[in-house]
Design a protein around this motif. Structure first.
Motif, PDB file in Angstrom:
ATOM      1  N   THR A 136       0.867  -1.190   0.000  1.00  0.00           N
ATOM      2  CA  THR A 136       0.000   0.000   0.000  1.00  0.00           C
ATOM      3  C   THR A 136       0.898   1.233   0.000  1.00  0.00           C
ATOM      4  O   THR A 136       1.998   1.207   0.562  1.00  0.00           O
ATOM      5  CB  THR A 136      -0.955   0.063   1.213  1.00  0.00           C
ATOM      6  OG1 THR A 136      -0.204   0.333   2.409  1.00  0.00           O
ATOM      7  CG2 THR A 136      -1.748  -1.217   1.380  1.00  0.00           C
TER       8      THR A 136
ATOM      9  N   PHE B 180       2.891  -2.298   4.293  1.00  0.00           N
ATOM     10  CA  PHE B 180       1.917  -1.223   4.453  1.00  0.00           C
ATOM     11  C   PHE B 180       2.649   0.108   4.618  1.00  0.00           C
ATOM     12  O   PHE B 180       3.023   0.490   5.719  1.00  0.00           O
ATOM     13  CB  PHE B 180       0.989  -1.537   5.643  1.00  0.00           C
ATOM     14  CG  PHE B 180       0.041  -2.644   5.296  1.00  0.00           C
ATOM     15  CD1 PHE B 180       0.459  -3.967   5.320  1.00  0.00           C
ATOM     16  CD2 PHE B 180      -1.245  -2.371   4.878  1.00  0.00           C
ATOM     17  CE1 PHE B 180      -0.392  -4.991   4.944  1.00  0.00           C
ATOM     18  CE2 PHE B 180      -2.111  -3.388   4.503  1.00  0.00           C
ATOM     19  CZ  PHE B 180      -1.685  -4.709   4.540  1.00  0.00           C
ATOM     20  N   SER B 181       2.876   0.778   3.476  1.00  0.00           N
ATOM     21  CA  SER B 181       3.602   2.054   3.550  1.00  0.00           C
ATOM     22  C   SER B 181       2.661   3.240   3.378  1.00  0.00           C
ATOM     23  O   SER B 181       3.095   4.378   3.430  1.00  0.00           O
ATOM     24  CB  SER B 181       4.709   2.088   2.486  1.00  0.00           C
ATOM     25  OG  SER B 181       4.156   2.222   1.202  1.00  0.00           O
ATOM     26  N   ALA B 182       1.365   2.987   3.160  1.00  0.00           N
ATOM     27  CA  ALA B 182       0.427   4.104   2.963  1.00  0.00           C
ATOM     28  C   ALA B 182       0.271   4.906   4.242  1.00  0.00           C
ATOM     29  O   ALA B 182       0.349   4.358   5.349  1.00  0.00           O
ATOM     30  CB  ALA B 182      -0.934   3.558   2.528  1.00  0.00           C
TER      31      ALA B 182
ATOM     32  N   VAL C 215      -2.395   6.241   5.841  1.00  0.00           N
ATOM     33  CA  VAL C 215      -3.863   6.184   5.861  1.00  0.00           C
ATOM     34  C   VAL C 215      -4.379   7.193   6.887  1.00  0.00           C
ATOM     35  O   VAL C 215      -3.846   7.276   8.001  1.00  0.00           O
ATOM     36  CB  VAL C 215      -4.324   4.764   6.274  1.00  0.00           C
ATOM     37  CG1 VAL C 215      -5.834   4.649   6.204  1.00  0.00           C
ATOM     38  CG2 VAL C 215      -3.657   3.700   5.414  1.00  0.00           C
ATOM     39  N   ALA C 216      -5.398   7.957   6.513  1.00  0.00           N
ATOM     40  CA  ALA C 216      -6.001   8.892   7.478  1.00  0.00           C
ATOM     41  C   ALA C 216      -6.556   8.095   8.648  1.00  0.00           C
ATOM     42  O   ALA C 216      -7.203   7.063   8.441  1.00  0.00           O
ATOM     43  CB  ALA C 216      -7.120   9.668   6.803  1.00  0.00           C
ATOM     44  N   ASP C 217      -6.274   8.538   9.865  1.00  0.00           N
ATOM     45  CA  ASP C 217      -6.790   7.817  11.030  1.00  0.00           C
ATOM     46  C   ASP C 217      -8.240   8.196  11.336  1.00  0.00           C
ATOM     47  O   ASP C 217      -8.946   7.465  12.016  1.00  0.00           O
ATOM     48  CB  ASP C 217      -5.918   8.109  12.256  1.00  0.00           C
ATOM     49  CG  ASP C 217      -4.582   7.380  12.172  1.00  0.00           C
ATOM     50  OD1 ASP C 217      -4.559   6.250  11.662  1.00  0.00           O
ATOM     51  OD2 ASP C 217      -3.560   7.947  12.607  1.00  0.00           O
TER      52      ASP C 217
ATOM     53  N   GLU D 146     -10.969   2.626   9.257  1.00  0.00           N
ATOM     54  CA  GLU D 146     -10.566   1.235   9.450  1.00  0.00           C
ATOM     55  C   GLU D 146      -9.058   1.185   9.661  1.00  0.00           C
ATOM     56  O   GLU D 146      -8.314   1.855   8.941  1.00  0.00           O
ATOM     57  CB  GLU D 146     -10.902   0.405   8.192  1.00  0.00           C
ATOM     58  CG  GLU D 146     -12.370   0.292   7.858  1.00  0.00           C
ATOM     59  CD  GLU D 146     -13.012   1.547   7.279  1.00  0.00           C
ATOM     60  OE1 GLU D 146     -12.284   2.482   6.896  1.00  0.00           O
ATOM     61  OE2 GLU D 146     -14.244   1.610   7.231  1.00  0.00           O
TER      62      GLU D 146
ATOM     63  N   ILE E 298      -6.216  -0.674   8.752  1.00  0.00           N
ATOM     64  CA  ILE E 298      -5.989  -1.720   7.749  1.00  0.00           C
ATOM     65  C   ILE E 298      -4.908  -2.692   8.229  1.00  0.00           C
ATOM     66  O   ILE E 298      -5.138  -3.896   8.319  1.00  0.00           O
ATOM     67  CB  ILE E 298      -5.625  -1.099   6.380  1.00  0.00           C
ATOM     68  CG1 ILE E 298      -6.666  -0.045   5.991  1.00  0.00           C
ATOM     69  CG2 ILE E 298      -5.549  -2.188   5.307  1.00  0.00           C
ATOM     70  CD1 ILE E 298      -6.300   0.781   4.780  1.00  0.00           C
ATOM     71  N   LEU E 299      -3.727  -2.153   8.567  1.00  0.00           N
ATOM     72  CA  LEU E 299      -2.638  -3.013   9.051  1.00  0.00           C
ATOM     73  C   LEU E 299      -3.097  -3.825  10.268  1.00  0.00           C
ATOM     74  O   LEU E 299      -2.810  -5.015  10.382  1.00  0.00           O
ATOM     75  CB  LEU E 299      -1.409  -2.147   9.404  1.00  0.00           C
ATOM     76  CG  LEU E 299      -0.223  -2.863  10.017  1.00  0.00           C
ATOM     77  CD1 LEU E 299       0.365  -3.898   9.060  1.00  0.00           C
ATOM     78  CD2 LEU E 299       0.870  -1.857  10.424  1.00  0.00           C
TER      79      LEU E 299
ATOM     80  N   GLY F 147       5.004  -3.229   8.539  1.00  0.00           N
ATOM     81  CA  GLY F 147       4.345  -1.935   8.722  1.00  0.00           C
ATOM     82  C   GLY F 147       5.381  -0.829   8.825  1.00  0.00           C
ATOM     83  O   GLY F 147       6.577  -1.100   9.017  1.00  0.00           O
TER      84      GLY F 147
ATOM     85  N   GLU G 156       7.041   8.470  13.501  1.00  0.00           N
ATOM     86  CA  GLU G 156       6.858   8.994  14.856  1.00  0.00           C
ATOM     87  C   GLU G 156       7.636  10.300  15.032  1.00  0.00           C
ATOM     88  O   GLU G 156       8.594  10.563  14.294  1.00  0.00           O
ATOM     89  CB  GLU G 156       7.383   7.981  15.900  1.00  0.00           C
ATOM     90  CG  GLU G 156       6.790   6.579  15.796  1.00  0.00           C
ATOM     91  CD  GLU G 156       5.335   6.483  16.245  1.00  0.00           C
ATOM     92  OE1 GLU G 156       4.815   7.460  16.841  1.00  0.00           O
ATOM     93  OE2 GLU G 156       4.707   5.445  15.981  1.00  0.00           O
TER      94      GLU G 156
ATOM     95  N   LYS H  68       3.924  -1.176  18.238  1.00  0.00           N
ATOM     96  CA  LYS H  68       3.119  -1.403  17.028  1.00  0.00           C
ATOM     97  C   LYS H  68       3.360  -2.807  16.462  1.00  0.00           C
ATOM     98  O   LYS H  68       2.434  -3.485  16.037  1.00  0.00           O
ATOM     99  CB  LYS H  68       3.529  -0.341  15.998  1.00  0.00           C
ATOM    100  CG  LYS H  68       2.474   0.062  15.036  1.00  0.00           C
ATOM    101  CD  LYS H  68       2.802   1.401  14.367  1.00  0.00           C
ATOM    102  CE  LYS H  68       2.572   2.580  15.292  1.00  0.00           C
ATOM    103  NZ  LYS H  68       2.773   3.871  14.631  1.00  0.00           N
TER     104      LYS H  68
END
Ligand code: CTP
Length: 221
Positions: A6, A85-87, A89-91, A117, A119-120, A135, A139, A150
């Motif tokens: 991603t 998962f490098s996207a 994504v809006a939390d 959602e 996703i990861l 993932g 930070e 995580k």
């Protein structure tokens, strides 16, 4: 090896002309997809809206929102040996999408947001993925502690951690400097370098580890 990646930001609509998003350029994910393709792997790239060109020879699925990315991952994850998962994504997304353009009437405007959602976080628990799971952790403080946390919470085999408080690396930059965080508390700092050369190093590392790790199918919850 079939690999799902991603990349990029997501866009969460507010009204027909506005959205919430972030500064992700998609460069790290696209560089990973290109490096994996060059290494002879079968790549599926699930990308949020970016302005960089689509890598040639790679299957790409374009999505806009976190929900669309979640659905695309759920559909295409089966059969993949590894997923990265490098996207960014809006939390959160607006709880209601307004049908008409919001006019500026009041002096202040409050938007109510709801969680998107994770996703990861759904890959092991909901999608029962048994492959090698990677993932990213961006930070601004306590980098390694947050990344290790995580790794455990989301059942990852590797977290690629970067300190986004440093200028010139990470978000919207050409370069990145990351630390690899592995199960058991092991960490491996990698030197600052272009996202292209870092991607090659990461794909080599992930390919060698992924071929030796297969998780048991989780029992239904
Ligand atoms: N991610 C995801 N779906 C989300 C949010 C993040 O798949 N809705 C993925 C990103 O692609 C990245 C990692 O999760 O690989 C980043 O996690 P992040 O959201 O930073 O982690 P959280 O544990 O949710 O912690 P926090 O937001 O509190 O830092």
């Amino acid at each position: 090896m079939r690999l799902l990646i991603t990349a990029g930001p997501t866009r969460e609509p507010i009204d027909p002309v506005r959205f919430l998003s972030n500064r992700s350029s998609g460069r790290m994910g696209y560089a990973l997809a290109e490096a994996a393709h060059a290494a002879g792997q079968e790549v599926l790239l699930i990308s949020g809206p970016v302005t960089i060109p689509a890598p040639s020879g790679i299957q790409i699925i374009h999505v806009k929102t976190a929900r669309e990315m979640f659905d695309a991952v759920r559909t295409h994850l089966p059969g993949c040996a590894a997923a990265i998962f490098s996207a960014a994504v809006a939390d959160y997304r607006p709880a209601q999408v307004v049908a008409q353009k919001i006019k500026k009437t009041a002096e202040t405007l409050t938007l109510q947001l709801e969680r998107t959602e994770d996703i990861l976080g759904s890959v092991r628990s909901q999608f029962a993925f048994t492959g090698f799971l990677v993932g990213f952790a961006a930070e601004t403080e306590n980098l390694i502690a947050h990344a290790q946390d995580k790794l455990l919470r989301k059942g990852c085999d590797l977290i690629i951690a970067n300190d986004v408080s440093q200028s010139g690396i990470g978000f919207d930059s050409l370069e990145n400097e990351v630390t690899l965080c592995l199960p058991g508390g092991q960490t491996m700092p990698l030197p600052r370098q272009s996202k292209t050369s870092l991607a090659r190093e990461l794909i080599q590392f992930i390919s060698s580890r992924a071929s030796s790790i297969q998780h048991p199918v989780p029992s239904p919850q």
